[in-house]
Design a protein around this motif. Structure first.
Motif, short mmCIF file in Angstrom:
data_model
loop_
_atom_site.label_atom_id
_atom_site.label_comp_id
_atom_site.label_asym_id
_atom_site.label_seq_id
_atom_site.Cartn_x
_atom_site.Cartn_y
_atom_site.Cartn_z
N ARG A 106 49.72 44.54 30.92
CA ARG A 106 49.90 45.30 32.15
C ARG A 106 49.41 44.54 33.38
NH1 ARG A 106 47.46 49.87 29.93
NH2 ARG A 106 45.59 49.34 31.08
N TRP A 107 48.32 43.75 33.21
CA TRP A 107 47.70 43.10 34.37
C TRP A 107 48.65 42.12 35.05
CZ3 TRP A 107 46.53 37.81 34.83
CH2 TRP A 107 46.67 37.06 33.66
N LEU A 108 49.61 41.61 34.29
CA LEU A 108 50.53 40.63 34.89
C LEU A 108 51.41 41.27 35.97
CD1 LEU A 108 51.62 38.61 31.75
CD2 LEU A 108 50.08 37.89 33.58
N GLU A 109 51.61 42.59 35.87
CA GLU A 109 52.39 43.30 36.90
C GLU A 109 51.70 43.25 38.25
OE1 GLU A 109 55.26 44.83 36.26
OE2 GLU A 109 55.28 44.90 34.06
N TYR A 110 50.38 43.03 38.23
CA TYR A 110 49.61 43.07 39.48
C TYR A 110 49.27 41.67 40.01
CZ TYR A 110 49.31 48.02 38.53
OH TYR A 110 49.64 49.32 38.30
N VAL A 111 49.73 40.62 39.32
CA VAL A 111 49.47 39.26 39.81
C VAL A 111 50.08 39.04 41.20
CG1 VAL A 111 49.89 36.80 39.40
CG2 VAL A 111 49.16 38.27 37.52
N PRO A 112 51.33 39.51 41.46
CA PRO A 112 51.86 39.31 42.83
C PRO A 112 50.94 39.90 43.91
CG PRO A 112 53.63 39.98 41.37
CD PRO A 112 52.35 40.10 40.57
N LEU A 113 50.40 41.10 43.67
CA LEU A 113 49.50 41.68 44.66
C LEU A 113 48.26 40.81 44.83
CD1 LEU A 113 48.62 44.00 46.55
CD2 LEU A 113 47.57 45.10 44.57
N GLY A 114 47.71 40.32 43.69
CA GLY A 114 46.53 39.45 43.75
C GLY A 114 46.81 38.19 44.55
N VAL A 115 47.95 37.55 44.29
CA VAL A 115 48.29 36.31 45.01
C VAL A 115 48.49 36.61 46.50
CG1 VAL A 115 50.08 34.53 45.30
CG2 VAL A 115 49.31 35.18 43.01
N LEU A 116 49.22 37.68 46.81
CA LEU A 116 49.50 37.99 48.22
C LEU A 116 48.22 38.33 48.98
CD1 LEU A 116 52.79 40.06 47.80
CD2 LEU A 116 52.56 37.78 48.78
N LEU A 117 47.34 39.11 48.35
CA LEU A 117 46.06 39.44 49.01
C LEU A 117 45.24 38.18 49.24
CD1 LEU A 117 44.55 42.67 47.38
CD2 LEU A 117 45.06 42.30 49.79
N ALA A 118 45.10 37.37 48.18
CA ALA A 118 44.26 36.17 48.27
C ALA A 118 44.81 35.20 49.31
CB ALA A 118 44.17 35.49 46.90
N MET A 119 46.12 34.99 49.31
CA MET A 119 46.69 34.01 50.23
C MET A 119 46.71 34.53 51.67
SD MET A 119 47.23 31.37 48.57
CE MET A 119 46.75 31.16 46.88
#
Lengths: 91, 226
Positions: free
Chosen positions: A28-41
């Protein structure tokens, strides 16, 4: 050696999904990787530019313009252009 | 061809943001002792901005190549979760196409790939080729003219792109249940970056993703455009 190692190592990491087996990574956590990348960047990118009071003001104003133009559903290239314009004028 | 051009058009903002950064890399590479061929080869095959600058810094300080390689790979380790996340998106395509797309999986291309509904292969090829070509052209320009590009105006291009795509992601998944994740994620990114610098960004990406997986039993729901 450095160039070959860096190129190969980077490619192996980028292509992890090609050569790793399915089962353990359908999580499930992979679904939230885009949010993590966008927030971090986003935060990292703006924070990296706001290095002085003047730049902070320019960053804050440009961020507001980009957020507002996103809210208004303007085309992506126009949002980037407006952000750059405000940042360039105020810095 | 239409889809390829649509993807390329979507990536124009990234291209504009890449040019001054890649030009700076090209301009600095000579001072770090890289030949023109090595400089362009690095942009062609490594194709990772922060890692390339870190390598230059290591070369300038004459650090052992194994140490520089370790730093480069550590910086690029964030591509592992990004690759796994793109698996669902790319697995419809043949392995050759996937192998090419994964080479171009920079932060920006990843963000564009995940910014909308699944698209046909030519669209993703357009995004990745446009980004890659901009990076290589920027490097070549930097080798020729140094750092004379208008960085004053273009330095906000990549943050603007990420902010826009973050806004798009939030609007597409608009749901009150995501508010705690976005707030906690923001705090986590700020803390991780402040404490650990660029390595903190990798931990923050994994942390935010893990938080999302732990907080919600269901994947984020994509809303149809209004």
């Amino acid at each position: 050696m450095l160039l070959a190692g860096a190129a190969l190592g980077t490619y192996l990491m980028r292509s992890t999904a090609l050569w790793i087996t399915d089962a353990p990574f359908e999580k499930r956590w992979l679904e939230y990787v885009p949010l993590g990348v966008l927030l971090a960047m986003s935060i990292g990118g703006v924070g990296g530019l706001a290095l002085s009071p003047t730049l902070m003001v320019a960053c804050a104003a440009a961020t507001l313009v980009v957020v507002a133009s996103t809210w208004l559903h303007l085309p992506l290239i126009l949002r980037v252009f407006l952000g750059c314009l405000v940042f360039g004028l105020l810095r | 061809m239409r889809q390829f051009l649509r993807g390329s058009g979507r990536a124009l903002g990234v291209g504009a943001g890449y040019l001054p950064i890649a030009a700076s890399f090209g301009a600095l590479a000579g001072h770090a002792g890289l030949s023109r061929l090595q400089t362009v080869a690095m942009s062609l095959f490594v194709y990772a901005g922060a890692a390339q600058f870190a390598a230059l810094e290591g070369l300038r300080h004459q650090l052992p190549w194994l140490g520089i390689l370790g730093v480069v790979l550590l910086i690029n380790a964030r591509h592992v979760p990004m690759s796994l996340s793109c698996r669902m998106l790319f697995r419809r395509f043949d392995r050759g196409a996937q192998a090419f797309l994964f080479h171009g999986l920079t932060d920006e291309a990843f963000a564009l790939d995940n910014a909308g509904h699944p698209e046909p292969l030519p669209y993703y090829l357009g995004v990745h080729v446009c980004c890659w070509a901009s990076w290589i052209m920027g490097t070549a320009v930097g080798l020729e003219i140094g750092t004379k590009l208008p960085a004053r105006w273009l330095s906000f291009a990549l943050p603007a792109l990420f902010l826009s795509l973050l806004g798009d992601w939030i609007l597409r998944h608009r749901s009150r249940r995501l508010i705690p994740l976005v707030l906690m994620g923001t705090a986590l990114v700020l803390a991780a970056q402040w404490l650990l610098g660029s390595f903190g960004l990798l931990l923050a990406i994994v942390g935010v993703s893990g938080l999302g997986g732990a907080l919600y039993a269901r994947p984020p729901v994509v809303r149809s455009p209004a």
